[in-house]
Design an enzyme around this catalytic site. Sequence first.
Site, short mmCIF file in Angstrom:
data_model
loop_
_atom_site.label_atom_id
_atom_site.label_comp_id
_atom_site.label_asym_id
_atom_site.label_seq_id
_atom_site.Cartn_x
_atom_site.Cartn_y
_atom_site.Cartn_z
N ASP A 2 36.70 -12.18 15.39
CA ASP A 2 36.63 -12.04 13.94
C ASP A 2 35.20 -12.04 13.43
O ASP A 2 34.31 -12.68 14.00
CB ASP A 2 37.40 -13.17 13.26
N THR A 3 35.02 -11.34 12.32
CA THR A 3 33.71 -11.13 11.71
C THR A 3 33.96 -10.82 10.23
O THR A 3 35.08 -10.50 9.86
CB THR A 3 32.99 -9.93 12.37
N VAL A 4 32.93 -10.89 9.40
CA VAL A 4 33.02 -10.29 8.06
C VAL A 4 31.92 -9.25 7.92
O VAL A 4 30.79 -9.45 8.34
CB VAL A 4 32.93 -11.32 6.91
N ILE A 54 26.41 -7.74 8.04
CA ILE A 54 27.49 -8.33 8.85
C ILE A 54 27.11 -9.73 9.27
O ILE A 54 25.96 -10.01 9.59
CB ILE A 54 27.82 -7.42 10.06
N MET A 70 34.83 -4.23 11.73
CA MET A 70 34.82 -5.53 12.41
C MET A 70 35.71 -5.50 13.64
O MET A 70 36.43 -4.55 13.89
CB MET A 70 35.32 -6.60 11.44
#
Length: 528
Positions: free
Chosen positions: A349-351, A366, A431
């Site tokens: 997971d990432t934003v 990011i 992402m």
Amino acid sequence: MRNFQLPGRSPARATEAMAATSHPLSTLAALEILRAGGNAVDAAICAAAVQGVVEPQSTGIGGDCFVLMCLAGQEPVIALNGSGRAPAGATIDAYRGMGLEAVPTYGPHAVTIPGAVDAWCRLSADHGRLGLAAVLAPAIHYAENGYVVQDRVAHDWAETAARLAQDEGSAAIFLPDGRAPKAGEVHRQPALGQTLRRIAEQGRAGFYEGPVAEALVARLQALGGVHQLADFAATCADYVTPVAAPYRGYMIHQMPPNNQGLTALLMLNILSGFALSDLAPLGAERLHLEIEAGRLAYRDRNDCLGDLPPDDATIAALLSPARAERLRTALRADRAMTGLPDPGLAKTDTVYISIVDADRNAVSFINSTYHAFGSGITCAQTGVVLQNRGASFKLDAGHPNALAPGKRPMHTIMPGMVTKDGRAIMPFGVMGGDYQPFGHAHLLGNLLDHGMDVQEALDCARVFYRNGEVQAEHGVPLDSIAGLQARGHKVSVATEPHGGGQAIWIDWEAGTLTGGSDPRKDGLALGY
């Protein structure tokens, strides 16, 4: 244009400014900063800080960030590497002396020094307008007063509950009443709010020196980590030169290694030799070519990328047209390649945040703690979730991504920027950990080969080659799955969506902005 009788949504369209994030509170906060006189840099920092509170499984101040931006919408593309480094005591001999054969995925030995806060402070000082106190205020508000847990956040949170329960700090903050919060419930993080206040008042010193750094180091050392206060004090973001490659008349810009962004350029270089616009967007022919290009590009990534110096000959060699042609000739349109090593890919997971303001400053931003809730370690005193980015390192001294003191690990999080004729056209990102090069290539193909708008391009179903099989999202047609199988691919139905993404397209002639946000997450694009 989408079918208005089917589920979906139109892209966001505006003239002045736009923000696209994976969380509604983050998008709203960014727009409020823009309306208050802030620029795209201010708005991006604000959005990232908010998401570190309201999307805690994906990001936070205990993680890293990368940024690409075009000031006033003009080249050059400016790149900031805000990824942290291994502590000075992190050596291969030290880790092997602990009985480790690989860097653990979770726990203190996977924790690299967080780089995001230093990068935020550098960006704010160099290019922001409003200052840290203003841009961090929304995040502080949500941390101290509470926020409603969104649906995708709740889903991811619940899946991580067992790991959170293994760490007392994580359990205390993220398992109130002994469980993960449900969608619609209110959650608070007052300790994180106080840490954010300290950063707002003192800048980077509020995080990398004094009580916060002391608490983080004490927590890590208590768990057996080799981290020292000097490691935190030495953290520094760096302006670097992006890597770029042409595709369909546009230039696609990525972060250089230690980032995996070059992998997407390798895929695009291979795919540029095929007439993809003649193929159905979700047909077996197009998906097969994308899968095979990805398998070749990831092989190069795994063999060649790490914390490389800017003038390393590897970068130019990998991006050369001659190499793309050699790889392209290895690819068969009618059958899957055999003999390639499994790339060992994982989704995390990432934003990702895309912002364009009224002056056409374009920011592609990011921020991540890598796996859900990072290392699984939370410092209860500060509310900081520590990333596990060090899990990417190899305990092989001859590998480009070998663990070494002060070294940055190979990073999966990739901001992207599209330019044409010296101007920014689209800050974008997709992402999903290792999925991101696949996602960049798929999104750009949807836009530039198949003429989709940004929301259609993000909505479009995806495939991902992982664990020796093609994992197809529910929207992939059955005849396409059959066509992939006929080419020798093992295909399964994806048990979860592939990634997420945001993008904003700048139409300079019309003076408009068109934004999209991935339906696989909770967010949206909005402008005015």
